[in-house]
Design a protein around this motif. Structure first.
Motif, PDB file in Angstrom:
ATOM      1  N   ALA A 174       0.831  -1.205   0.000  1.00 37.18           N
ATOM      2  CA  ALA A 174       0.000   0.000   0.000  1.00 37.18           C
ATOM      3  C   ALA A 174       0.866   1.255   0.000  1.00 37.18           C
ATOM      4  CB  ALA A 174      -0.943  -0.006   1.198  1.00 37.18           C
ATOM      5  N   ALA A 175       1.977   1.220   0.745  1.00 29.73           N
ATOM      6  CA  ALA A 175       2.893   2.367   0.760  1.00 29.73           C
ATOM      7  C   ALA A 175       3.546   2.553  -0.602  1.00 29.73           C
ATOM      8  CB  ALA A 175       3.954   2.171   1.843  1.00 29.73           C
ATOM      9  N   VAL A 176       3.960   1.455  -1.235  1.00 27.09           N
ATOM     10  CA  VAL A 176       4.549   1.528  -2.574  1.00 27.09           C
ATOM     11  C   VAL A 176       3.558   2.127  -3.566  1.00 27.09           C
ATOM     12  CG1 VAL A 176       5.415   0.157  -4.503  1.00 27.09           C
ATOM     13  CG2 VAL A 176       6.160  -0.392  -2.169  1.00 27.09           C
ATOM     14  N   LEU A 177       2.311   1.703  -3.474  1.00 23.15           N
ATOM     15  CA  LEU A 177       1.299   2.148  -4.428  1.00 23.15           C
ATOM     16  C   LEU A 177       0.885   3.605  -4.230  1.00 23.15           C
ATOM     17  CD1 LEU A 177      -0.946  -1.038  -4.696  1.00 23.15           C
ATOM     18  CD2 LEU A 177       0.664  -0.129  -6.387  1.00 23.15           C
ATOM     19  N   ASN A 184       2.567   0.296 -11.053  1.00 21.30           N
ATOM     20  CA  ASN A 184       1.257  -0.327 -11.279  1.00 21.30           C
ATOM     21  C   ASN A 184       0.326   0.593 -12.077  1.00 21.30           C
ATOM     22  OD1 ASN A 184      -0.399  -2.642 -10.868  1.00 21.30           O
ATOM     23  ND2 ASN A 184      -1.609  -1.491  -9.378  1.00 21.30           N
ATOM     24  N   THR A 185       0.870   1.192 -13.106  1.00 12.40           N
ATOM     25  CA  THR A 185       0.078   2.165 -13.850  1.00 12.40           C
ATOM     26  C   THR A 185      -0.046   1.787 -15.323  1.00 12.40           C
ATOM     27  OG1 THR A 185      -0.100   4.485 -14.518  1.00 12.40           O
ATOM     28  CG2 THR A 185       2.119   3.621 -14.201  1.00 12.40           C
ATOM     29  N   THR A 186      -1.184   2.042 -15.861  1.00  7.64           N
ATOM     30  CA  THR A 186      -1.411   1.839 -17.298  1.00  7.64           C
ATOM     31  C   THR A 186      -1.560   3.185 -18.005  1.00  7.64           C
ATOM     32  OG1 THR A 186      -3.797   1.606 -16.882  1.00  7.64           O
ATOM     33  CG2 THR A 186      -2.488  -0.422 -16.988  1.00  7.64           C
ATOM     34  N   ASP A 187      -1.222   4.264 -17.306  1.00  2.00           N
ATOM     35  CA  ASP A 187      -1.281   5.604 -17.884  1.00  2.00           C
ATOM     36  C   ASP A 187      -0.246   5.709 -19.009  1.00  2.00           C
ATOM     37  OD1 ASP A 187      -1.317   8.273 -18.491  1.00  2.00           O
ATOM     38  OD2 ASP A 187      -0.594   8.957 -16.534  1.00  2.00           O
ATOM     39  N   GLU A 190       2.759   9.157 -20.321  1.00  2.00           N
ATOM     40  CA  GLU A 190       4.203   9.247 -20.151  1.00  2.00           C
ATOM     41  C   GLU A 190       4.807   7.901 -20.555  1.00  2.00           C
ATOM     42  OE1 GLU A 190       5.538  12.109 -16.748  1.00  2.00           O
ATOM     43  OE2 GLU A 190       4.015  10.779 -15.912  1.00  2.00           O
ATOM     44  N   PRO A 191       6.102   7.846 -20.838  1.00  2.66           N
ATOM     45  CA  PRO A 191       6.713   6.596 -21.298  1.00  2.66           C
ATOM     46  C   PRO A 191       6.639   5.496 -20.240  1.00  2.66           C
ATOM     47  CG  PRO A 191       8.153   8.480 -21.736  1.00  2.66           C
ATOM     48  CD  PRO A 191       7.056   8.974 -20.858  1.00  2.66           C
ATOM     49  N   GLU A 192       6.477   4.264 -20.711  1.00  6.25           N
ATOM     50  CA  GLU A 192       6.544   3.127 -19.795  1.00  6.25           C
ATOM     51  C   GLU A 192       7.982   2.955 -19.318  1.00  6.25           C
ATOM     52  OE1 GLU A 192       5.918  -1.728 -19.855  1.00  6.25           O
ATOM     53  OE2 GLU A 192       4.722  -0.477 -21.201  1.00  6.25           O
ATOM     54  N   THR A 193       8.150   2.570 -18.068  1.00  6.12           N
ATOM     55  CA  THR A 193       9.481   2.377 -17.503  1.00  6.12           C
ATOM     56  C   THR A 193       9.619   0.972 -16.932  1.00  6.12           C
ATOM     57  OG1 THR A 193       8.910   3.099 -15.257  1.00  6.12           O
ATOM     58  CG2 THR A 193       9.528   4.817 -16.843  1.00  6.12           C
ATOM     59  N   TYR A 194      10.809   0.669 -16.507  1.00  7.00           N
ATOM     60  CA  TYR A 194      11.131  -0.625 -15.889  1.00  7.00           C
ATOM     61  C   TYR A 194      10.219  -0.924 -14.709  1.00  7.00           C
ATOM     62  CZ  TYR A 194      14.174  -4.004 -13.425  1.00  7.00           C
ATOM     63  OH  TYR A 194      14.683  -5.098 -12.777  1.00  7.00           O
ATOM     64  N   ASP A 199       3.499  -5.641 -13.699  1.00  6.01           N
ATOM     65  CA  ASP A 199       4.213  -6.880 -13.385  1.00  6.01           C
ATOM     66  C   ASP A 199       5.395  -6.649 -12.441  1.00  6.01           C
ATOM     67  OD1 ASP A 199       2.479  -8.247 -15.010  1.00  6.01           O
ATOM     68  OD2 ASP A 199       3.847  -8.337 -16.732  1.00  6.01           O
ATOM     69  N   PHE A 200       5.887  -5.408 -12.381  1.00  9.07           N
ATOM     70  CA  PHE A 200       7.045  -5.133 -11.523  1.00  9.07           C
ATOM     71  C   PHE A 200       6.757  -5.473 -10.070  1.00  9.07           C
ATOM     72  CE2 PHE A 200       9.316  -2.190  -8.677  1.00  9.07           C
ATOM     73  CZ  PHE A 200      10.628  -2.566  -8.950  1.00  9.07           C
ATOM     74  N   LEU A 201       5.551  -5.211  -9.616  1.00  9.01           N
ATOM     75  CA  LEU A 201       5.218  -5.489  -8.222  1.00  9.01           C
ATOM     76  C   LEU A 201       5.277  -6.975  -7.908  1.00  9.01           C
ATOM     77  CD1 LEU A 201       2.335  -3.002  -7.352  1.00  9.01           C
ATOM     78  CD2 LEU A 201       4.754  -2.858  -6.765  1.00  9.01           C
ATOM     79  N   ASP A 202       5.111  -7.820  -8.931  1.00 10.88           N
ATOM     80  CA  ASP A 202       5.235  -9.261  -8.707  1.00 10.88           C
ATOM     81  C   ASP A 202       6.657  -9.623  -8.286  1.00 10.88           C
ATOM     82  OD1 ASP A 202       2.588  -9.672  -9.385  1.00 10.88           O
ATOM     83  OD2 ASP A 202       3.026 -10.199 -11.472  1.00 10.88           O
ATOM     84  N   THR A 203       7.644  -8.881  -8.803  1.00 13.55           N
ATOM     85  CA  THR A 203       9.027  -9.169  -8.412  1.00 13.55           C
ATOM     86  C   THR A 203       9.286  -8.783  -6.963  1.00 13.55           C
ATOM     87  OG1 THR A 203       9.964  -7.023  -9.105  1.00 13.55           O
ATOM     88  CG2 THR A 203       9.733  -8.725 -10.799  1.00 13.55           C
TER      89      THR A 203
END
Length: 242
Positions: A174-177, A184-187, A190-194, A199-203
């Protein structure tokens, strides 16, 4: 202003990703916790320094922090120099923590390793009384934390110990989000990043699961210590690890 734990991150969101579970668990145990961000994260591909400031404040509330501040060093270009070392010494002496948590010794982002050395060296130098610092015109007392621990970030580094965060993992996420521009954004404005891909949160979860498994719990965070850790009581040690 004394706190039990002072956590440093070179960018707003480093602490959330690396050690938020530990901080939340410590607050729940009655510890006083503060966070210091070295830069405003102004070079981040997504968002701005202003949005990161708001996001960091929101995350601080989720974590239950006593205080959070930003030293305003240059993202990507801060230097390991006397001026920046003094800035870190001043906040260590201000908060007088028993434990300092800081960035990984080496990592994918070059700022992480430089921050790690800057903070760990400042934590030592903060104990030298002949280094003079002031706050509000008053000389600060020398203060050296008992421990400096480095949290693990993008690259896997073998931890010297792990901290059980099973009861607080959801609150960590929750703090990360709170960093809505970063994770966790589909906006697509702006450019997509690493890190922006959901899926990054799964790591992050997978790392916590892996480290938790090593000690027989669900989730854990890992730490590196350059100082040998010791025990004085086997009974207390057994209680802490069972």
């Amino acid at each position: 202003m004394k706190v039990d734990i002072l956590a440093f991150g070179v960018h707003p969101d480093d602490v959330e990703l690396g050690c938020a579970g530990t901080l939340i668990a410590s607050v729940a145990a009655g510890k006083k916790v503060a966070v210091v961000d070295l830069t405003r994260g102004e070079l981040g591909t997504r968002g701005t320094a202003e949005t990161r400031k708001i996001e960091a404040a929101n995350a601080a509330k989720v974590m239950g922090l006593y205080a959070r501040e930003n030293l305003g060093m240059a993202d990507g270009f801060f230097e390991y120099n006397e001026d920046n070392i003094h800035k870190v010494i001043e906040v260590i002496r201000k908060y007088q923590p028993e434990i300092v948590l800081c960035n990984a010794p080496e990592d994918r982002h070059p700022d992480h390793g430089r921050s790690s050395k800057l903070v760990s060296d400042a934590a030592f130098l903060s104990g030298l009384r002949k280094i003079i610092t002031t706050a509000a015109g008053v000389a600060q007392e020398a203060w050296r934390p008992k421990f400096v621990f480095h949290y693990i970030q993008d690259r896997y580094l073998k931890p010297d110990f792990v901290f059980d965060i099973s009861a607080y993992h959801d609150q960590k996420i929750a703090a990360v989000l709170c960093y809505t521009t970063q994770f966790n954004t589909t906006d697509t404005s702006e450019p997509e990043t690493y890190i922006s891909n959901p899926d990054f949160l799964d790591t992050i979860k997978s790392r916590a699961l892996l480290l938790g498994k090593r000690i027989g719990v669900k989730y854990a965070e890992g730490y590196i210590s350059t100082k040998m850790l010791g025990i004085t009581d086997f009974d207390a040690f057994i209680q802490e690890t069972t």
